[in-house]
Design an enzyme around this catalytic site. Sequence first.
Site, mmCIF file in Angstrom:
data_model
loop_
_atom_site.group_PDB
_atom_site.id
_atom_site.type_symbol
_atom_site.label_atom_id
_atom_site.label_comp_id
_atom_site.label_asym_id
_atom_site.label_seq_id
_atom_site.Cartn_x
_atom_site.Cartn_y
_atom_site.Cartn_z
ATOM 1 N N THR A 73 0.829 -1.210 0.000
ATOM 2 C CA THR A 73 0.000 0.000 0.000
ATOM 3 C C THR A 73 0.861 1.257 0.000
ATOM 4 O OG1 THR A 73 -1.751 -1.196 1.156
ATOM 5 C CG2 THR A 73 -1.837 1.217 1.249
ATOM 6 N N ASN A 152 -5.665 -9.738 -7.562
ATOM 7 C CA ASN A 152 -5.682 -10.435 -6.273
ATOM 8 C C ASN A 152 -6.917 -11.309 -6.080
ATOM 9 O OD1 ASN A 152 -6.446 -7.542 -6.260
ATOM 10 N ND2 ASN A 152 -7.382 -8.073 -4.311
ATOM 11 N N GLN A 180 0.785 -9.194 -6.271
ATOM 12 C CA GLN A 180 0.330 -10.594 -6.302
ATOM 13 C C GLN A 180 1.117 -11.458 -7.280
ATOM 14 O OE1 GLN A 180 -1.520 -12.192 -4.302
ATOM 15 N NE2 GLN A 180 -2.667 -10.604 -3.226
ATOM 16 N N SER A 200 5.282 -6.384 -2.202
ATOM 17 C CA SER A 200 4.989 -6.497 -0.768
ATOM 18 C C SER A 200 5.521 -7.832 -0.275
ATOM 19 C CB SER A 200 3.477 -6.420 -0.564
ATOM 20 O OG SER A 200 3.172 -6.596 0.789
ATOM 21 N N ALA A 201 6.369 -7.812 0.771
ATOM 22 C CA ALA A 201 7.068 -9.031 1.200
ATOM 23 C C ALA A 201 6.131 -10.133 1.690
ATOM 24 C CB ALA A 201 8.062 -8.679 2.308
ATOM 25 N N HIS A 202 5.042 -9.752 2.387
ATOM 26 C CA HIS A 202 4.225 -10.803 3.027
ATOM 27 C C HIS A 202 3.398 -11.600 2.026
ATOM 28 C CE1 HIS A 202 0.022 -8.997 3.351
ATOM 29 N NE2 HIS A 202 0.705 -7.915 2.998
ATOM 30 N N THR A 238 13.123 5.671 10.016
ATOM 31 C CA THR A 238 14.094 4.601 10.275
ATOM 32 C C THR A 238 13.614 3.297 9.642
ATOM 33 O OG1 THR A 238 14.702 5.672 12.332
ATOM 34 C CG2 THR A 238 15.295 3.349 12.121
ATOM 35 N N CYS A 326 -18.832 -6.258 2.966
ATOM 36 C CA CYS A 326 -20.130 -6.101 3.615
ATOM 37 C C CYS A 326 -20.167 -4.737 4.281
ATOM 38 C CB CYS A 326 -20.305 -7.185 4.662
ATOM 39 S SG CYS A 326 -21.879 -7.082 5.501
#
Length: 385
Positions: A73, A152, A180, A200-202, A238, A326
């Site tokens: 993001t 995604n 993705q 994005s690493a995760h 940092t 929702c």
Amino acid sequence: MSGLIYLDNNATTQPLPEVVEAMLPYLRDRYANPSSIHQFGQAARHAVELAREQVAALLGATTREIIFTSGGTESINLAVRGAVAAAPSGRRRIVTTAVEHSAVLRVVEQLEREGHPVCFVGVDRDGRVDGAAWERAIGDDTALASLMHANNETGVISDVPRLAAIAESKGAVVHVDAVQSAGKCSIPVKDWPVHLLSLSAHKFHGPKGAGSLYIRRRTRVMPQVLGGSQERELRGGTENVAAIVGMGVAAVAAMVDRETVCRTVGDLRDELECGILGAIPFASVNGAGSPRICNTTNVSFRSLQAEAILLVLSEAGICASSGSACSSGSLEPSHVLKAMGIEVEQAHGAIRFSLSRFSTSDEVRRVVSMLPGLLSRLTSASARA
Ligand code: PLP
């Protein structure tokens, strides 16, 4: 959690053991600030720079072209806002697609409120971007063209080289959301007419809290997080050293065995998809006519509600996801499926199953065998209602 069948890897992935191992020393003992001049600080700096080499290698980029951020993001915000802010005054338009992740859509909508002309290009029934509309939308007033590599929700892969070339030929800066696709597709940025690319690493077995933005040499981007002079003055603050170290290790793994892993995961995804379609007569796959990333299938269960399906799956220990949100009690079908022209009845019952290198054939078989029984509870409940 033992017994859990985790098929929600597009939400996040399990960190690899070597990622966790590499991170631990930077959480425990090697906690120095990489901007500190002393040797302790310089050891942390060295770790960040090694990770930069590893992420650059995943993309075939140079280390000077990689900026670390807190995730997908933030990378996208920096790319979109930063490129638009740096564009010449005659270039104010932003062109993107109707199926982007909210990280892109919300920023572009905000820029629209700030006075930028915006165009959201549509897709066909299989989720493919309308190339002719894309070409028409981009002109010599376009500052930025932003598109995703892999969706995604459906896993549909965009033809980035072709669409990016159209935008680049008209002088627009091109951003690709590759959050993705990393670890699932090759991302040869040097061969693509692309200026900016977010990771994005995760999403590829790294930790949460680390991402990167590729910024091609000579591309102008205005920083969005102001503070210290970290990351070549493009992102103050940092560095999250442990997470960056983890991202580097995950990038190496994503590169080393990507093709083998994708073949195995792709076979499992196909087995799951065929199994579901064979067992559930009212199931259909969204985006099946397009090239897709190996791990994703988006299945509509006609006339059922995704939230109810997710609940019974969850009770049975199966983690999956839906694209619909929702809000205030009313179910909004996914904007992606809506853009594809999927009927509301089908879009409401859409479930995304996303696998990973940790998924097993046994898990796939268990899901396929449990699903008819789980769904029959819902179909009989809706017949009673
Ligand atoms: N872009 C896409 C295509 C995504 O799927 C996601 C996360 O789901 C993001 C961006 C945002 O990434 P992050 O969770 O790292 O902020």
